[in-house]
Design a protein around this motif. Structure first.
Motif, PDB file in Angstrom:
ATOM      1  N   VAL A   1      27.922  63.215  55.348  1.00 33.25           N
ATOM      2  CA  VAL A   1      28.890  62.398  56.553  1.00 33.25           C
ATOM      3  C   VAL A   1      28.497  61.672  57.786  1.00 33.25           C
ATOM      4  O   VAL A   1      27.675  61.911  58.811  1.00 33.25           O
ATOM      5  N   ARG A   2      29.006  60.482  57.503  1.00 37.80           N
ATOM      6  CA  ARG A   2      28.007  59.151  58.281  1.00 37.80           C
ATOM      7  C   ARG A   2      29.160  58.935  59.355  1.00 37.80           C
ATOM      8  O   ARG A   2      30.680  58.860  59.534  1.00 37.80           O
ATOM      9  N   ARG A   3      28.198  58.737  60.189  1.00 38.28           N
ATOM     10  CA  ARG A   3      29.400  58.608  62.062  1.00 38.28           C
ATOM     11  C   ARG A   3      29.115  56.446  61.624  1.00 38.28           C
ATOM     12  O   ARG A   3      28.786  56.569  60.953  1.00 38.28           O
ATOM     13  N   VAL A   4      30.636  56.713  62.356  1.00 35.74           N
ATOM     14  CA  VAL A   4      31.542  55.065  62.003  1.00 35.74           C
ATOM     15  C   VAL A   4      31.589  54.435  63.029  1.00 35.74           C
ATOM     16  O   VAL A   4      32.659  55.193  63.558  1.00 35.74           O
ATOM     17  N   ASP A   5      30.817  53.495  63.598  1.00 39.41           N
ATOM     18  CA  ASP A   5      30.710  52.876  64.733  1.00 39.41           C
ATOM     19  C   ASP A   5      32.439  51.260  65.177  1.00 39.41           C
ATOM     20  O   ASP A   5      32.365  50.727  64.286  1.00 39.41           O
TER      21      ASP A   5
ATOM     22  N   GLY B   1      34.782  56.887  64.361  1.00 42.24           N
ATOM     23  CA  GLY B   1      34.854  57.558  62.916  1.00 42.24           C
ATOM     24  C   GLY B   1      33.885  58.135  62.535  1.00 42.24           C
ATOM     25  O   GLY B   1      32.712  58.166  62.514  1.00 42.24           O
ATOM     26  N   TYR B   2      34.613  58.408  61.166  1.00 44.84           N
ATOM     27  CA  TYR B   2      33.348  59.472  60.398  1.00 44.84           C
ATOM     28  C   TYR B   2      33.672  59.398  58.445  1.00 44.84           C
ATOM     29  O   TYR B   2      35.574  59.561  57.595  1.00 44.84           O
TER      30      TYR B   2
ATOM     31  N   THR C   1      40.113  55.362  62.015  1.00 48.41           N
ATOM     32  CA  THR C   1      40.540  54.445  61.466  1.00 48.41           C
ATOM     33  C   THR C   1      40.385  52.868  62.353  1.00 48.41           C
ATOM     34  O   THR C   1      40.321  51.433  61.806  1.00 48.41           O
ATOM     35  N   GLY C   2      39.622  53.564  63.468  1.00 43.63           N
ATOM     36  CA  GLY C   2      39.628  51.849  64.876  1.00 43.63           C
ATOM     37  C   GLY C   2      40.948  52.016  66.054  1.00 43.63           C
ATOM     38  O   GLY C   2      42.123  52.991  65.882  1.00 43.63           O
ATOM     39  N   MET C   3      40.338  51.207  66.493  1.00 40.97           N
ATOM     40  CA  MET C   3      41.904  50.721  67.418  1.00 40.97           C
ATOM     41  C   MET C   3      43.024  49.931  66.864  1.00 40.97           C
ATOM     42  O   MET C   3      42.290  48.914  66.807  1.00 40.97           O
TER      43      MET C   3
END
Length: 230
Positions: free
Chosen positions: A6-10, A33-34, A47-49
Motif C-alpha cells: 500500500v503506497r501513499r499517493v500525493d 490517495g493510496y 483519484t485526486g481533485m
C-alpha cells in the motif's frame, strides 16, 4: 500470503477556509490517495481533485496531476485496474474521468446521493464517458484480502478499505475522520465504554468495532499524513 503493498499517493493540497476549520484560521490539508499493489492488478483508492472555478476560488487547491502523482510511486494511469472512492466528493473522485473503463467500487447509497443531491460533488466526475460502477450494499471482499467496509459519517455512503498483509492489516480510512487524532478519540471512547467508565461518555460510530476487528497495524487517511497505530 503474498504481501499486498500500500503506497501513499500525493495529489497535492488545498486550503480549508477559516470558517470550516473551527480554529479561526485557514488550514492547509493534503489530498492523499493510496495505491494498492495487488496480484490481481493495481487498485487506486481515490483519484485526486476535480476542477471547477467555484471550488478553486473556495479551496485554492494545488493539484498534482494524476500521471505525475502515479509516476512518483512507480505507476502509470494505464496500469490501474480497479478504483475505490472512499466517497464521491470532488477531492476524492477528480481523476475518475481519466480512468475510463475501470470498475469503480462504491456504495450504492453514495452513488445515488452523488447523482441526486445538488452540490454533493461535481456532476461531470460521476457519469463521465466510460464510467463503470460496481454498486455495493454494505461490506464486500472485492479482491482476495481486500475488503470494503461501510464507514458512514462524513457522507452517508462513505467506505473504508481493509488490506490484509502478511505483516499486519492496513486500513485506508479515507475521510472517516478528518485527522488521525479523531480516529484515536473514537478508539479510546470505545475502550472507555468497554472498561465501564462512568457516564457521560462520547459515542464512537458503530463501525469502529468492525474496523478494529481486523486488528489493524496501520490506519491511514485522505487528509492527514499522520498514521494511526495501535
Amino acid at each position: 500470503m503474498t504481501d499486498i503493498n500500500v503506497r501513499r499517493v500525493d495529489f497535492g493540497y488545498f486550503i480549508r477556509p477559516a470558517e470550516e476549520t473551527g480554529t479561526g484560521s485557514p488550514r492547509v490539508e493534503p489530498c492523499l490517495g493510496y495505491l494498492v499493489e495487488h496480484p490481481d492488478g493495481l487498485l487506486l483508492v481515490d483519484t485526486g481533485m476535480g476542477t471547477d472555478p467555484d471550488v478553486d476560488a473556495h479551496y485554492r487547491p494545488h493539484r498534482v496531476p494524476l500521471p505525475e502523482a502515479l509516476a512518483a510511486v512507480g505507476a502509470r494511469p494505464e496500469d490501474i485496474r480497479h478504483i475505490v472512492n472512499c466517497h464521491l466528493h470532488f477531492d476524492h473522485s477528480g481523476g475518475n474521468p481519466a480512468l475510463p473503463g475501470r470498475p469503480v467500487y462504491t456504495q450504492r447509497l453514495e452513488l445515488d446521493i452523488a447523482r441526486s443531491v445538488e452540490d454533493h460533488t461535481l456532476p461531470w466526475l460521476i457519469d463521465h464517458p466510460g464510467a463503470v460502477y460496481v454498486e455495493l450494499d454494505g461490506e464486500a471482499e472485492i479482491l482476495p484480502g481486500v475488503v470494503i467496509v461501510p464507514t458512514p459519517g462524513h457522507t452517508a455512503g462513505h467506505q473504508s478499505l481493509v488490506v490484509r498483509r502478511g505483516d499486519g492489516t492496513v486500513i485506508v480510512a479515507g475521510q472517516s475522520h478528518d485527522h488521525a487524532v479523531g480516529f484515536t478519540a473514537d478508539v479510546l471512547a470505545r475502550r472507555a465504554g468497554h472498561d465501564g467508565a462512568q457516564a457521560p461518555l462520547p459515542f464512537p460510530p458503530a463501525w469502529i468495532e468492525r474496523l478494529l476487528s481486523f486488528d489493524p497495524a496501520r490506519v491511514v487517511f485522505a487528509h492527514d499524513n499522520a498514521v494511526w497505530t495501535p
